[in-house]
Design a protein around this motif. Structure first.
Motif, PDB file in Angstrom:
ATOM      1  N   MET A 147       0.842  -1.178   0.000  1.00 10.48           N
ATOM      2  CA  MET A 147       0.000   0.000   0.000  1.00 10.48           C
ATOM      3  C   MET A 147       0.888   1.244   0.000  1.00 10.48           C
ATOM      4  O   MET A 147       1.597   1.474   0.978  1.00 10.48           O
ATOM      5  CB  MET A 147      -0.877   0.005   1.251  1.00 10.48           C
ATOM      6  CG  MET A 147      -2.151  -0.750   1.104  1.00 10.48           C
ATOM      7  SD  MET A 147      -3.183  -0.550   2.555  1.00 10.48           S
ATOM      8  CE  MET A 147      -2.872  -2.100   3.363  1.00 10.48           C
ATOM      9  N   PRO A 148       0.805   2.039  -1.002  1.00 11.95           N
ATOM     10  CA  PRO A 148       1.676   3.207  -1.059  1.00 11.95           C
ATOM     11  C   PRO A 148       1.266   4.318  -0.096  1.00 11.95           C
ATOM     12  O   PRO A 148       2.117   5.042   0.395  1.00 11.95           O
ATOM     13  CB  PRO A 148       1.548   3.661  -2.514  1.00 11.95           C
ATOM     14  CG  PRO A 148       0.282   3.072  -3.008  1.00 11.95           C
ATOM     15  CD  PRO A 148       0.044   1.823  -2.210  1.00 11.95           C
ATOM     16  N   ASP A 149      -0.020   4.477   0.214  1.00 10.03           N
ATOM     17  CA  ASP A 149      -0.473   5.582   1.058  1.00 10.03           C
ATOM     18  C   ASP A 149      -1.171   5.050   2.308  1.00 10.03           C
ATOM     19  O   ASP A 149      -2.368   5.229   2.496  1.00 10.03           O
ATOM     20  CB  ASP A 149      -1.408   6.495   0.260  1.00 10.03           C
ATOM     21  CG  ASP A 149      -1.734   7.791   0.995  1.00 10.03           C
ATOM     22  OD1 ASP A 149      -1.037   8.108   1.974  1.00 10.03           O
ATOM     23  OD2 ASP A 149      -2.689   8.469   0.593  1.00 10.03           O
ATOM     24  N   LYS A 150      -0.397   4.386   3.180  1.00  8.71           N
ATOM     25  CA  LYS A 150      -0.971   3.759   4.375  1.00  8.71           C
ATOM     26  C   LYS A 150      -1.615   4.761   5.323  1.00  8.71           C
ATOM     27  O   LYS A 150      -2.572   4.447   6.004  1.00  8.71           O
ATOM     28  CB  LYS A 150       0.105   2.979   5.128  1.00  8.71           C
ATOM     29  CG  LYS A 150       0.478   1.708   4.434  1.00  8.71           C
ATOM     30  CD  LYS A 150       1.472   0.958   5.249  1.00  8.71           C
ATOM     31  CE  LYS A 150       2.713   0.846   4.414  1.00  8.71           C
ATOM     32  NZ  LYS A 150       3.813   0.261   5.048  1.00  8.71           N
ATOM     33  N   ALA A 151      -1.088   5.971   5.388  1.00  4.78           N
ATOM     34  CA  ALA A 151      -1.612   6.976   6.314  1.00  4.78           C
ATOM     35  C   ALA A 151      -3.056   7.347   5.977  1.00  4.78           C
ATOM     36  O   ALA A 151      -3.810   7.749   6.856  1.00  4.78           O
ATOM     37  CB  ALA A 151      -0.738   8.216   6.294  1.00  4.78           C
ATOM     38  N   ASN A 152      -3.450   7.197   4.738  1.00  4.83           N
ATOM     39  CA  ASN A 152      -4.803   7.565   4.327  1.00  4.83           C
ATOM     40  C   ASN A 152      -5.626   6.358   3.899  1.00  4.83           C
ATOM     41  O   ASN A 152      -6.594   6.503   3.165  1.00  4.83           O
ATOM     42  CB  ASN A 152      -4.744   8.598   3.191  1.00  4.83           C
ATOM     43  CG  ASN A 152      -4.176   9.910   3.675  1.00  4.83           C
ATOM     44  OD1 ASN A 152      -4.559  10.396   4.732  1.00  4.83           O
ATOM     45  ND2 ASN A 152      -3.237  10.456   2.931  1.00  4.83           N
ATOM     46  N   THR A 153      -5.241   5.165   4.340  1.00  2.75           N
ATOM     47  CA  THR A 153      -5.969   3.945   4.002  1.00  2.75           C
ATOM     48  C   THR A 153      -6.890   3.579   5.149  1.00  2.75           C
ATOM     49  O   THR A 153      -6.504   3.612   6.308  1.00  2.75           O
ATOM     50  CB  THR A 153      -4.993   2.787   3.724  1.00  2.75           C
ATOM     51  OG1 THR A 153      -4.144   3.160   2.645  1.00  2.75           O
ATOM     52  CG2 THR A 153      -5.739   1.515   3.370  1.00  2.75           C
ATOM     53  N   GLN A 154      -8.107   3.216   4.819  1.00  3.00           N
ATOM     54  CA  GLN A 154      -9.080   2.819   5.828  1.00  3.00           C
ATOM     55  C   GLN A 154      -9.536   1.398   5.525  1.00  3.00           C
ATOM     56  O   GLN A 154      -9.829   1.067   4.371  1.00  3.00           O
ATOM     57  CB  GLN A 154     -10.265   3.772   5.817  1.00  3.00           C
ATOM     58  CG  GLN A 154     -11.267   3.515   6.909  1.00  3.00           C
ATOM     59  CD  GLN A 154     -12.390   4.546   6.906  1.00  3.00           C
ATOM     60  OE1 GLN A 154     -12.730   5.107   5.880  1.00  3.00           O
ATOM     61  NE2 GLN A 154     -12.958   4.781   8.063  1.00  3.00           N
ATOM     62  N   VAL A 155      -9.594   0.557   6.553  1.00  3.64           N
ATOM     63  CA  VAL A 155     -10.054  -0.823   6.400  1.00  3.64           C
ATOM     64  C   VAL A 155     -11.314  -0.973   7.242  1.00  3.64           C
ATOM     65  O   VAL A 155     -11.326  -0.630   8.424  1.00  3.64           O
ATOM     66  CB  VAL A 155      -8.968  -1.823   6.876  1.00  3.64           C
ATOM     67  CG1 VAL A 155      -9.470  -3.248   6.741  1.00  3.64           C
ATOM     68  CG2 VAL A 155      -7.690  -1.622   6.096  1.00  3.64           C
ATOM     69  N   LEU A 156     -12.378  -1.477   6.646  1.00  2.55           N
ATOM     70  CA  LEU A 156     -13.646  -1.632   7.345  1.00  2.55           C
ATOM     71  C   LEU A 156     -13.962  -3.105   7.559  1.00  2.55           C
ATOM     72  O   LEU A 156     -13.749  -3.923   6.670  1.00  2.55           O
ATOM     73  CB  LEU A 156     -14.778  -0.976   6.548  1.00  2.55           C
ATOM     74  CG  LEU A 156     -14.628   0.522   6.265  1.00  2.55           C
ATOM     75  CD1 LEU A 156     -15.753   0.996   5.367  1.00  2.55           C
ATOM     76  CD2 LEU A 156     -14.610   1.308   7.555  1.00  2.55           C
ATOM     77  N   ALA A 157     -14.489  -3.410   8.736  1.00  2.00           N
ATOM     78  CA  ALA A 157     -14.911  -4.772   9.061  1.00  2.00           C
ATOM     79  C   ALA A 157     -16.351  -4.713   9.561  1.00  2.00           C
ATOM     80  O   ALA A 157     -16.749  -3.744  10.219  1.00  2.00           O
ATOM     81  CB  ALA A 157     -13.999  -5.372  10.117  1.00  2.00           C
ATOM     82  N   THR A 158     -17.121  -5.743   9.260  1.00  2.46           N
ATOM     83  CA  THR A 158     -18.528  -5.745   9.659  1.00  2.46           C
ATOM     84  C   THR A 158     -18.803  -6.499  10.953  1.00  2.46           C
ATOM     85  O   THR A 158     -19.909  -6.476  11.453  1.00  2.46           O
ATOM     86  CB  THR A 158     -19.400  -6.340   8.535  1.00  2.46           C
ATOM     87  OG1 THR A 158     -18.935  -7.666   8.254  1.00  2.46           O
ATOM     88  CG2 THR A 158     -19.322  -5.489   7.279  1.00  2.46           C
TER      89      THR A 158
END
Length: 135
Positions: free
Chosen positions: A1-12
């Motif tokens: 991931m090149p832009d980890k600071a602006n990556t969001q991971v969602l879980a349900t």
């Protein structure tokens, strides 16, 4: 991931969240961004019971902590066992080690207005970024 600071991971779900966190941590360890050596911290996390669960001893599990606040000072009790037949909780006072039996359906227990928490462990590795809340 090149832009980890602006990556969001969602879980349900919490199960999905734990799996995703594990996979992300493994990937960070494989790239050397996290150390493979970890330290385990033992914590207490809030646990909430519904109104219908609160008066039933069966929902208070061994190891949970009940905290009552009196004049701004905490009084903590650790659940040692529950008696479902009599609907009572045997606790041990963290202050003096004395056993205290509580009936979660009683008016006196409700008046204690306890906060419930359960034990949890968390693994921390060099390279982690941590944030805390509260005091």
């Amino acid at each position: 991931m090149p832009d980890k600071a602006n990556t969001q991971v969602l879980a349900t779900s919490s199960v999905e969240q734990r799996k995703l966190t594990g996979h992300i941590r493994d990937a960070l360890k494989n790239t050397g961004e996290l150390s493979r050596t970890e330290t385990t911290l033992f914590t207490q996390v809030p646990h909430f019971l519904s109104k219908s669960q609160q008066p039933l001893a069966q929902h208070y599990k061994v190891g949970m902590t009940l905290t009552q606040w009196e004049n701004g000072k905490p009084k903590a009790f650790v659940v040692a066992s529950t008696d479902k037949a009599n609907n009572t909780i045997l606790t041990v006072s963290k202050q003096d080690g004395k056993p205290v039996t509580l009936d979660p359906a009683s008016k006196s227990f409700k008046a204690m207005n306890v906060q419930l928490s359960k034990p949890q462990s968390i693994n921390i590795a060099k390279g982690e970024r941590l944030a805390t809340v509260g005091k």
